[in-house]
Design an enzyme around this catalytic site. Structure first.
Site, mmCIF file in Angstrom:
data_model
loop_
_atom_site.group_PDB
_atom_site.id
_atom_site.type_symbol
_atom_site.label_atom_id
_atom_site.label_comp_id
_atom_site.label_asym_id
_atom_site.label_seq_id
_atom_site.Cartn_x
_atom_site.Cartn_y
_atom_site.Cartn_z
ATOM 1 N N LYS A 58 0.803 -1.197 0.067
ATOM 2 C CA LYS A 58 0.025 0.066 -0.132
ATOM 3 C C LYS A 58 1.018 1.335 -0.172
ATOM 4 O O LYS A 58 1.223 1.414 0.763
ATOM 5 C CB LYS A 58 -0.919 -0.373 1.337
ATOM 6 C CG LYS A 58 -2.215 1.208 1.051
ATOM 7 C CD LYS A 58 -2.117 1.921 1.440
ATOM 8 C CE LYS A 58 -1.338 2.811 1.821
ATOM 9 N NZ LYS A 58 -1.510 4.423 1.541
ATOM 10 N N GLU A 75 9.710 0.854 10.638
ATOM 11 C CA GLU A 75 11.057 2.113 10.173
ATOM 12 C C GLU A 75 10.747 3.379 9.948
ATOM 13 O O GLU A 75 9.371 3.722 9.022
ATOM 14 C CB GLU A 75 11.773 1.802 8.240
ATOM 15 C CG GLU A 75 12.167 0.308 8.361
ATOM 16 C CD GLU A 75 13.603 0.486 9.112
ATOM 17 O OE1 GLU A 75 14.004 1.386 9.259
ATOM 18 O OE2 GLU A 75 14.282 -0.916 8.250
ATOM 19 N N CYS A 96 13.978 10.884 6.079
ATOM 20 C CA CYS A 96 13.998 10.206 7.501
ATOM 21 C C CYS A 96 15.109 10.064 8.487
ATOM 22 O O CYS A 96 15.695 10.023 9.799
ATOM 23 C CB CYS A 96 12.982 8.960 7.529
ATOM 24 S SG CYS A 96 14.260 7.246 6.647
ATOM 25 N N GLU A 99 10.071 16.041 14.678
ATOM 26 C CA GLU A 99 10.420 15.927 13.580
ATOM 27 C C GLU A 99 10.088 16.900 12.071
ATOM 28 O O GLU A 99 8.639 16.209 12.197
ATOM 29 C CB GLU A 99 10.357 14.502 12.547
ATOM 30 C CG GLU A 99 10.848 13.854 11.200
ATOM 31 C CD GLU A 99 10.929 12.039 11.175
ATOM 32 O OE1 GLU A 99 9.394 12.365 11.266
ATOM 33 O OE2 GLU A 99 11.302 12.015 10.335
HETATM 34 P P1 NAD Z 1 2.858 8.243 7.378
HETATM 35 O O1 NAD Z 1 3.205 7.700 8.969
HETATM 36 O O2 NAD Z 1 1.338 9.555 7.621
HETATM 37 O O3 NAD Z 1 2.079 7.720 6.222
HETATM 38 C C1 NAD Z 1 3.216 6.540 5.813
HETATM 39 C C2 NAD Z 1 2.168 5.450 5.435
HETATM 40 O O4 NAD Z 1 1.121 4.509 5.856
HETATM 41 C C3 NAD Z 1 1.192 6.261 4.312
HETATM 42 O O5 NAD Z 1 1.593 4.979 2.944
HETATM 43 C C4 NAD Z 1 0.278 5.812 4.378
HETATM 44 O O6 NAD Z 1 -1.067 6.363 3.530
HETATM 45 C C5 NAD Z 1 -0.448 5.357 5.277
HETATM 46 N N1 NAD Z 1 -1.393 5.302 6.757
HETATM 47 C C6 NAD Z 1 -1.530 6.558 7.224
HETATM 48 N N2 NAD Z 1 -1.821 6.595 7.955
HETATM 49 C C7 NAD Z 1 -2.046 4.859 8.269
HETATM 50 C C8 NAD Z 1 -3.223 3.763 9.732
HETATM 51 N N3 NAD Z 1 -3.724 4.674 10.217
HETATM 52 N N4 NAD Z 1 -2.756 2.698 8.908
HETATM 53 C C9 NAD Z 1 -2.431 2.037 8.012
HETATM 54 N N5 NAD Z 1 -1.366 2.711 7.505
HETATM 55 C C10 NAD Z 1 -1.514 4.150 7.554
HETATM 56 O O7 NAD Z 1 4.547 9.217 6.654
HETATM 57 P P2 NAD Z 1 4.730 9.963 5.373
HETATM 58 O O8 NAD Z 1 4.709 11.313 6.178
HETATM 59 O O9 NAD Z 1 3.828 8.723 4.283
HETATM 60 O O10 NAD Z 1 6.159 9.834 5.388
HETATM 61 C C11 NAD Z 1 7.023 10.715 5.925
HETATM 62 C C12 NAD Z 1 7.466 9.827 7.171
HETATM 63 O O11 NAD Z 1 7.672 8.381 7.276
HETATM 64 C C13 NAD Z 1 8.782 10.595 8.356
HETATM 65 O O12 NAD Z 1 8.200 10.724 9.348
HETATM 66 C C14 NAD Z 1 9.250 9.584 7.882
HETATM 67 O O13 NAD Z 1 10.954 9.558 9.063
HETATM 68 C C15 NAD Z 1 9.164 8.257 8.102
HETATM 69 N N6 NAD Z 1 10.309 7.608 6.881
HETATM 70 C C16 NAD Z 1 11.042 6.749 7.558
HETATM 71 C C17 NAD Z 1 12.341 6.081 7.186
HETATM 72 C C18 NAD Z 1 12.889 5.119 7.658
HETATM 73 O O14 NAD Z 1 13.319 3.978 7.488
HETATM 74 N N7 NAD Z 1 12.840 4.867 8.871
HETATM 75 C C19 NAD Z 1 12.360 5.931 5.406
HETATM 76 C C20 NAD Z 1 11.123 7.487 4.978
HETATM 77 C C21 NAD Z 1 10.862 8.183 5.541
#
Ligand code: NAD
Length: 508
Positions: A185, A259, A293, A394
């Site tokens: 997803k 992650e 991230c 963040e």
């Molecule tokens: P997000 O957590 O808002 O969303 C990530 C994914 O989760 C998306 O596909 C979103 O649609 C889905 N999602 C959102 N709410 C959900 C729920 N309640 N249940 C299940 N799925 C849900 O993150 P983002 O805004 O897309 O990305 C930015 C974040 O990702 C930052 O916090 C960044 O640090 C993190 N990130 C971490 C890594 C790592 O490897 N540690 C790498 C890249 C990004």
């Protein structure tokens, strides 16, 4: 680079085929550089998730996929790598347009990392100990013992928008390398390259091995994370959503890899080579407009060189050229959305309110030719204290907090004073000092005199609330396998099975 990809609707990808969503609904994919819609995507529902999970389960139950020999699987992984290279132009175009990442980064770094990742996995998979023999035990009696590593089953992968296709590959490659099947997803801002990857990969794997269901996090994401027929959830995204996913996965005790976010500390020591450390630290925070991230968002600078460092940081930041991400001249593209731009601006406002000094940037920018886009200047705050909001939360934007320190012990203590533990860095000419500091930093990766140096053969993941588990490298294969102990008795005589007396004290 030019390519003709017309505005079109991308359906879901299930069981090796493009499939319309059961709702018949679509959502828009917007270019963050211009604010214009450039594609539409079918909006998945719970019923589409059921269909995808069913297809993935059927593919997993197919012995020819699950039991494939490592050498044959290595061939499949190499073929995926070749497919990625063959489709590089379209993948890069779709990724640049939807994520706002620059053409320079995505066409040179991301696509090569993806191709290399599958080739590395091909190597790891032939060396991986899928079956180990244990020594004959002294107790209770002779037996032959194996430990087998077996695939977990149907894996769900929920991914973010910042580096969508690379992060999807961090999950697809180890899952497929170990005989699992997967339902992805992608984030709603950036589903196109994950869909395209599924189509490309499907050319070399059986139907149902890879499926993609775009849709909302609340509906599709939550249903996948709690689905009774999903065996594992691999999530990359914010710590907040990670917490929710872990809770949902707990209901059915799913194997989980998370992650999550970061607020990574970057420590300049007094003897650092500033000619490299200054641009290096800015590379660590402004690449992809700060939307990585593991960005080094907190820079710790000693008293003695503080003013010089700030002056040079500002001078270097002014060289960063904002523009359309498709232009090879652009250093920094837009942030992902209007909402993200507003969030970043509100953090900048909070920094000012809390008493930090804004020494560079801090504003949204109108880029000629990209008037509807979401651009923010590279921004630097000085006189930040580690308890401020801009030092603890963040931001996920191009904002650097510079924090002064008096002793290395203080810098280490402040560096670790965060809920996160994804990455950290130290700049010094003294390698012994570097290791001493590194040992004390609580983070999953520490870069010495560099930043963003992720490798396909090294593990990546977080300490503390930055996550659970590791991706990449041979280590990621552990995250997609489970252990089975197989015991074969080598004692054919009942009278020699003394351990049966634990139950039968009277034998005939
Ligand atoms: P997000 O957590 O808002 O969303 C990530 C994914 O989760 C998306 O596909 C979103 O649609 C889905 N999602 C959102 N709410 C959900 C729920 N309640 N249940 C299940 N799925 C849900 O993150 P983002 O805004 O897309 O990305 C930015 C974040 O990702 C930052 O916090 C960044 O640090 C993190 N990130 C971490 C890594 C790592 O490897 N540690 C790498 C890249 C990004």
């Amino acid at each position: 680079m030019t390519t003709n990809v017309e505005l079109k609707t991308f359906p879901l990808f299930i069981n090796g085929q493009w499939t319309a969503a059961s709702s018949g609904e679509t959502f828009d994919v917007v270019s963050p550089a211009t604010g214009e819609v450039f594609a539409k995507v079918s909006k998945g529902t719970r019923s589409d998730v059921d269909q995808a999970v069913q297809a993935a389960r059927a593919a997993f139950n197919n012995d020819s996929w699950r039991e494939m020999k490592p050498k044959e699987r290595a061939q499949v992984l190499n073929n995926i790598s070749y497919q990625i290279v063959a489709h590089a132009e379209e993948l890069v175009y779709l990724e640049v347009m939807s994520s706002g990442g620059t053409l320079r980064r995505i066409s040179s770094n991301d696509i090569l990392q993806m191709a290399d990742l599958f080739q590395q996995m091909a190597k790891f998979v032939v060396e991986y100990p899928f079956s180990e023999t244990l020594p004959v035990p002294p107790f209770p009696g002779p037996s032959h013992n194996f430990v087998w590593r077996e695939p977990i089953g149907v894996c769900a992968a929920i991914t973010p928008w910042n580096m969508p296709m690379l992060i999807a590959c961090w999950k697809i490659a180890p899952a497929l390398a170990t005989g699992n099947t997967i339902v992805l997803k992608p984030a709603s801002y950036t589903p196109l390259t994950t869909l395209k990857l599924a189509e490309i990969i499907s050319a070399v794997v059986p139907p149902g091995v890879i499926n993609v269901v775009p849709g909302s996090g609340k509906e599709v994401g939550e249903y996948l994370a709690s689905h009774p027929d999903v065996d594992k959830v691999a999530f990359t995204g914010s710590t907040e959503v990670g917490r929710r996913i872990m809770g949902l996965a707990a209901e059915t005790i799913k194997n989980t890899t998370l992650e999550l976010g970061g607020k990574s500390p970057n420590i300049l020591l007094e003897d650092a080579d500033l000619d490299i450390a200054i641009p290096g630290s800015l590379f660590g925070v402004f690449l992809h407009s700060g939307q990585l991230c593991e960005s080094g968002t907190r820079l710790f600078v000693p008293d003695g060189i503080y003013d010089e460092v700030v002056e040079r940081l500002v001078a270097w930041s002014k060289k960063v050229k904002l523009g359309h991400p498709l232009s090879p001249e652009t250093d920094m593209g837009p942030v992902i959305s209007k909402q993200q731009r507003d969030t970043i601006l509100s953090y900048i406002e909070a920094g000012k309110q809390e008493g930090a000094t804004l020494v560079c940037g801090g504003n949204e920018v109108t880029v000629p030719g990209c008037e509807g886009g979401y651009f923010i200047e590279p921004t630097i705050f000085t006189n930040v204290t580690n308890d401020m909001k801009i030092a603890q939360e963040e931001i996920f934007g191009p904002v650097l907090s510079v924090i002064r320190y008096s002793s290395v012990e203080e810098a280490i203590q402040l560096a670790n004073d965060t809920i996160f533990g994804l990455a950290a860095g130290v700049w010094t000419r003294d390698v012994n000092k570097a290791y001493e500091v590194t040992r004390k930093l609580r983070a999953g990766v520490v870069w010495i005199n560099d930043w963003h140096m992720l490798r396909n053969d090294a593990p990546f993941g977080g300490y503390k609330q930055s996550g659970i588990g590791r991706e990449m490298g041979k280590y990621s294969l552990d995250a997609y396998t489970q252990l089975k102990h197989v015991h074969t008795s080598m004692v054919p005589q009942l009278e020699r099975r003394s351990w049966y007396q634990l139950l039968f004290s009277q034998s005939e």
